[in-house]
Enzyme design. Structure first.
Site, PDB file in Angstrom:
ATOM      1  N   LYS A  22       3.322   5.590  -2.714  1.00 41.85           N
ATOM      2  CA  LYS A  22       2.187   5.262  -1.832  1.00 41.85           C
ATOM      3  C   LYS A  22       2.324   3.862  -1.234  1.00 41.85           C
ATOM      4  CE  LYS A  22      -2.252   4.979  -3.437  1.00 41.85           C
ATOM      5  NZ  LYS A  22      -2.936   3.759  -2.979  1.00 41.85           N
ATOM      6  N   SER A  23       2.640   2.884  -2.074  1.00 36.31           N
ATOM      7  CA  SER A  23       2.759   1.505  -1.563  1.00 36.31           C
ATOM      8  C   SER A  23       3.847   1.417  -0.498  1.00 36.31           C
ATOM      9  CB  SER A  23       3.134   0.550  -2.703  1.00 36.31           C
ATOM     10  OG  SER A  23       2.048   0.379  -3.553  1.00 36.31           O
ATOM     11  N   ARG A  27       3.594   0.672   3.784  1.00 36.40           N
ATOM     12  CA  ARG A  27       4.388  -0.410   4.394  1.00 36.40           C
ATOM     13  C   ARG A  27       5.343   0.126   5.443  1.00 36.40           C
ATOM     14  NH1 ARG A  27       2.465  -1.879  -0.415  1.00 36.40           N
ATOM     15  NH2 ARG A  27       2.415  -4.066  -1.069  1.00 36.40           N
ATOM     16  N   ASP A 313      -1.212  -0.338 -11.945  1.00 33.74           N
ATOM     17  CA  ASP A 313      -1.765   0.986 -11.656  1.00 33.74           C
ATOM     18  C   ASP A 313      -1.539   1.976 -12.794  1.00 33.74           C
ATOM     19  OD1 ASP A 313      -2.744   0.095  -9.267  1.00 33.74           O
ATOM     20  OD2 ASP A 313      -1.034   0.772  -8.096  1.00 33.74           O
TER      21      ASP A 313
HETATM   22  C1  S3P Z   1      -0.820  -2.294  -4.128  1.00 35.79           C
HETATM   23  C2  S3P Z   1      -1.010  -3.386  -4.934  1.00 35.79           C
HETATM   24  C3  S3P Z   1      -1.869  -3.377  -6.127  1.00 35.79           C
HETATM   25  C4  S3P Z   1      -2.128  -1.960  -6.601  1.00 35.79           C
HETATM   26  C5  S3P Z   1      -2.522  -1.053  -5.481  1.00 35.79           C
HETATM   27  C6  S3P Z   1      -1.424  -0.990  -4.434  1.00 35.79           C
HETATM   28  C7  S3P Z   1       0.043  -2.422  -2.949  1.00 35.79           C
HETATM   29  O1  S3P Z   1      -3.121  -3.982  -5.810  1.00 35.79           O
HETATM   30  O2  S3P Z   1      -3.115  -1.955  -7.598  1.00 35.79           O
HETATM   31  O3  S3P Z   1      -2.750   0.257  -5.957  1.00 35.79           O
HETATM   32  O4  S3P Z   1       0.400  -1.395  -2.344  1.00 35.79           O
HETATM   33  O5  S3P Z   1       0.365  -3.557  -2.588  1.00 35.79           O
HETATM   34  P1  S3P Z   1      -3.351  -5.581  -5.910  1.00 35.79           P
HETATM   35  O6  S3P Z   1      -2.513  -6.237  -4.904  1.00 35.79           O
HETATM   36  O7  S3P Z   1      -4.818  -5.746  -5.630  1.00 35.79           O
HETATM   37  O8  S3P Z   1      -2.992  -5.941  -7.320  1.00 35.79           O
END
Ligand code: S3P
Length: 426
Positions: A22-23, A27, A313
């Site tokens: 997902k991350s 991006r 997560d």
């Molecule tokens: C994410 C960063 C994390 C994570 C979120 C996704 C990202 O959050 O908990 O599910 O995609 O950069 P934080 O940056 O608030 O820690």
């Protein structure tokens, strides 16, 4: 909102490939949109959160086409976004709102970013502050909550020490840094996931990273790329823990992202006694491998604050693992968990206590005393995808039947979660 009955199972068995990370998917769409030329993406995650990112960029004039298994993002360059016709909706996706705010800070049109109920209560001051220092004009509700109205333009670089470790905040600053003339520096207390850094480099940005310090030189020209999104380690973690806990289990998950800033769960599982094998490693712009795990007896550990960003997560499923491991697990410095889609310390404590788990919270320290069995119970997802998936695994390992309310929330990151799980049950 529908609920689901979960019956205990004997074991998890089989081989699977999981949807894209997902991350990295967020991006890839964002960076592809501000790169020059086409970006072709294989395995982009199809879920509610990523749909919000795609829609927001379409609203700003970016053509994004799905063809077979590929998604083509027709990038228009660093300053190619158009002023949106209306408000941009980030749904309940924190990554969409925070990273997009960084990109909007570089644009001289005014845009409003709004969110759903849970996102509207999540803190935005953490991005408003650095982006304002760079010169963006940002208005936020109650000076720190969505909606955000952003008018950017001529940004200046900053040297910013973040008070918390957060990949979303770091990424917002680095993306804005592409629009500022000079070198923007950012430093975190402990290094969080570095997907933005890796992808920006892959697309040609001048970026340097040394431990928790990162710098980017602007203005940064990016060139469209072809890339394959690795499977999501966070989605994998539910199966990895399930297979570890259930006797006789053995699963293999292919092509999963094992970026060390993200895959703390693999190190933790080994430390707790799980039999994890990492096979067929390869490294394109992100390291990827196949992971095999079989049942093992696990024991409690101490999780220190510096390990939290690499596990953030996965903590909901780690609560479940700790509840069914021998001895005590101590988790320190996890207060960011209270600021996710829901307060995940509360949501897990509430559910797992109903199942008989012993969880004590002393200030910033969580103490979980492991037990041999959990009891089936009436469980609540709190509308949060990771709470829902974590308690589902707890219910599969429990004695007696459980029910979980509002299970559609898994669509936020993993629409096929229950079907995939059914395919592995024996
Ligand atoms: C994410 C960063 C994390 C994570 C979120 C996704 C990202 O959050 O908990 O599910 O995609 O950069 P934080 O940056 O608030 O820690």
């Amino acid at each position: 909102m529908s609920s689901k009955v979960i019956k205990p199972i004997r074991k998890l068995f089989g081989e699977l490939t999981l949807p894209g990370d997902k991350s990295i998917s967020h991006r890839a769409v964002m960076i592809g949109a501000i790169a020059e030329g086409d970006t072709s993406l294989k395995g982009l995650l199809d879920c509610d959160d990523c749909d919000y990112t795609i829609r927001a960029f379409r609203d700003m004039g970016i053509v994004i086409e799905k063809k077979g298994g590929l998604t083509i993002v027709k990038g228009r360059g660093l300053r190619g976004l158009k002023k949106p016709g209306g408000v941009l909706d980030a749904g309940n996706s924190g990554t969409t709102m925070r990273l997009l705010a960084g990109i909007l800070a570089g644009h001289d049109f005014e845009a409003t970013l709004t969110g759903g109920e849970s996102l509207s209560n999540r803190p935005m001051r953490r991005i408003v502050e650095p982006l304002s220092l760079m010169g963006a004009d940002i208005m936020a509700r109650d000076s720190g909550y969505p909606p955000l109205t952003i008018k950017g333009g001529s940004l200046k670089p900053i040297d910013y020490h973040m008070p918390i470790s957060s990949a979303q905040v770091k990424s917002a600053i680095l993306l804005a840094g592409l629009y500022a003339k000079g070198i923007t520096k950012v430093e975190e207390p402990f290094k969080s996931r570095d997907h933005t850094e890796r992808m920006l480099k892959h697309f040609g940005a001048k970026l340097k990273a040394e431990g928790p310090k990162v710098s980017v030189e602007g203005p940064g020209t990016l060139k469209g790329r072809s890339l394959e999104v690795p499977g999501d380690i966070s989605s994998a973690s539910f199966f990895l823990v399930g297979a570890t806990l259930l006797k006789g289990s053995k699963i293999r998950i292919n092509k999963i992202g094992i970026n060390p800033t993200r895959a703390g769960i693999l190190r933790l599982l080994s430390k707790m006694g799980s039999k994890v094998k990492i096979l067929n490693e390869s490294d394109l712009f992100e390291p990827v491998a196949d992971i095999e795990v079989a049942h093992a007896e696990t024991h409690g550990v101490v999780i220190e604050e510096e390990m939290i960003p690499g596990l953030i997560d996965e903590l909901p499923i780690i609560f479940v693992l700790a509840s069914l491991s021998k001895g005590v697990t101590v988790i320190r410095g996890a207060k960011e968990l209270r600021l996710k889609e829901t307060d995940r310390i509360h949501s897990l404590e509430d559910n797992l206590k109903k199942m008989g788990s012993q969880i004590n919270i002393k200030g910033d320290e969580l103490i979980i005393e492991g037990r041999k069995v959990l009891q089936g119970a009436s469980l609540k997802s709190f509308g949060d995808h990771r709470t829902c998936m974590a308690v589902t695994v707890a219910a599969l390992c429990a004695k007696g039947e459980s029910s979980i309310d509002d299970v559609e929330c898994v669509n936020k990151s993993f629409p096929g979660f229950f079907t995939t799980l059914e395919g592995l049950q024996q």
